[in-house]
Enzyme design. Sequence first.
Site, PDB file in Angstrom:
ATOM      1  N   TYR A 143      48.996  37.019  55.526  1.00 52.51           N
ATOM      2  CA  TYR A 143      47.721  36.333  55.253  1.00 52.51           C
ATOM      3  C   TYR A 143      47.949  34.823  55.170  1.00 52.51           C
ATOM      4  CZ  TYR A 143      45.898  40.943  54.182  1.00 52.51           C
ATOM      5  OH  TYR A 143      45.522  42.260  54.259  1.00 52.51           O
ATOM      6  N   CYS A 166      35.469  53.589  26.701  1.00 48.75           N
ATOM      7  CA  CYS A 166      35.418  53.743  28.158  1.00 48.75           C
ATOM      8  C   CYS A 166      34.420  54.832  28.559  1.00 48.75           C
ATOM      9  CB  CYS A 166      36.806  54.071  28.695  1.00 48.75           C
ATOM     10  SG  CYS A 166      36.807  54.295  30.472  1.00 48.75           S
ATOM     11  N   GLN A 220      46.351  39.153  47.906  1.00 43.36           N
ATOM     12  CA  GLN A 220      46.417  40.337  48.770  1.00 43.36           C
ATOM     13  C   GLN A 220      47.811  40.956  48.791  1.00 43.36           C
ATOM     14  OE1 GLN A 220      44.500  37.723  50.719  1.00 43.36           O
ATOM     15  NE2 GLN A 220      42.846  38.882  51.634  1.00 43.36           N
ATOM     16  N   GLU A 275      48.117  32.946  41.618  1.00 42.89           N
ATOM     17  CA  GLU A 275      46.861  33.657  41.870  1.00 42.89           C
ATOM     18  C   GLU A 275      46.579  33.750  43.369  1.00 42.89           C
ATOM     19  OE1 GLU A 275      44.960  35.423  39.909  1.00 42.89           O
ATOM     20  OE2 GLU A 275      46.301  34.989  38.241  1.00 42.89           O
TER      21      GLU A 275
HETATM   22 FE1  SF4 Z   1      39.139  53.964  30.939  1.00 39.70          FE
HETATM   23 FE2  SF4 Z   1      40.967  53.044  32.613  1.00 39.70          FE
HETATM   24 FE3  SF4 Z   1      41.477  53.128  30.006  1.00 39.70          FE
HETATM   25 FE4  SF4 Z   1      41.305  55.402  31.403  1.00 39.70          FE
HETATM   26  S1  SF4 Z   1      42.862  53.804  31.672  1.00 39.70           S
HETATM   27  S2  SF4 Z   1      40.414  54.996  29.407  1.00 39.70           S
HETATM   28  S3  SF4 Z   1      39.707  54.906  32.878  1.00 39.70           S
HETATM   29  S4  SF4 Z   1      39.922  51.893  31.034  1.00 39.70           S
END
Ligand code: SF4
Length: 336
Positions: free
Chosen positions: A61, A187, A21, A16
């Site tokens: 970094y 979404c 970065q 992690e």
């Molecule tokens: Fe939403 Fe990202 Fe899935 Fe597209 S790829 S439906 S923007 S969560």
Amino acid sequence: MAWRETRDPYRIWVSEIMLQQTRVETVAPYFERFIDRFPDVRSLAGARLDGVMKAWEGLGYYSRARNLHRAARVVVERHGGKVPGTVEELLTLPGVGRSTAGAIAAIAFGADEPVLDANARRVVARLFSVGGDPNIASVQKILWEGSARLVARGKGRETALAVMDLGAIVCLPRAPRCGECPVRPFCATFRDGTQEEIPPRASRKPVPHHDVVAAMFRRPDGSLLLARRPPEGLLGGLWAFPSAKRAAGESLEAAVRRAVREKLPVPAAIQRKVGAVSHAYSHYRITLHGYLCEATGGACPEGVGVGWIRAGRGGRYAIPRADRKLLELIQKEGTS
Ligand code: SF4
């Protein structure tokens, strides 16, 4: 990804930090080598900082490596060598922020904690249609709340991995692969057709460029002088040629003389220019001009913070990329 196949909190923590970065493809070989060299928290805590920096050389970094080393010592001293499992305890470790703490707690210990690394941030912003700059505190607060809403009770590990991997593989910054996305029905930005606009792209600022000069001292056997940089800053703790950033209106040669004056307690004269190399850091670019110098008042300095690197060898020193390019340039010339 080796760090996805383990439940070892130490390995998950290291991965992690490396991924904070840096891209997955770059991290993979570094992670393998690092774990080979420091297989557990005690081996890392017992290592010399120079060895840790060397293992990190090229990953950039470098404060991450310094903090990881310090944090390993804290884990040994305060937690008996066991990586703590709560976000509150993890946040006390140097270099561990809220998202990293959440990721370690969730992935290694199965805690029902939200995550908000760069990938998760994008997924959450799009799923809940959170506009606004994600670096602003008020927007971050909404994103954390959104991420918390996604955590399936008792499935902290699975949720964290799912959200982070969805961002890395499907919900890409540009051209998200919505056609293949398993959460498309939920979404908000897909529904609104705004997934390319959220989160907003950071405006690109022009990348500044600096001329930096390096004073290169060479012994008759071809070995070259490096000085350890102060522990703070972008390249803190690395070994580099004594250097200075050219000031406005200053000639390169004057900057070399200033670099020697400021960094080494020896009078010196410039012999010739060796060459110049370019390097891009995350927020600026440099041209590093190397000048061969000669100590005029007797022997070159020795002691703490000064090292001599033998020609043709990488040695034990962790060296910034730009200095390594310069090193290769002069080593190609041979010792003539
Ligand atoms: Fe939403 Fe990202 Fe899935 Fe597209 S790829 S439906 S923007 S969560």
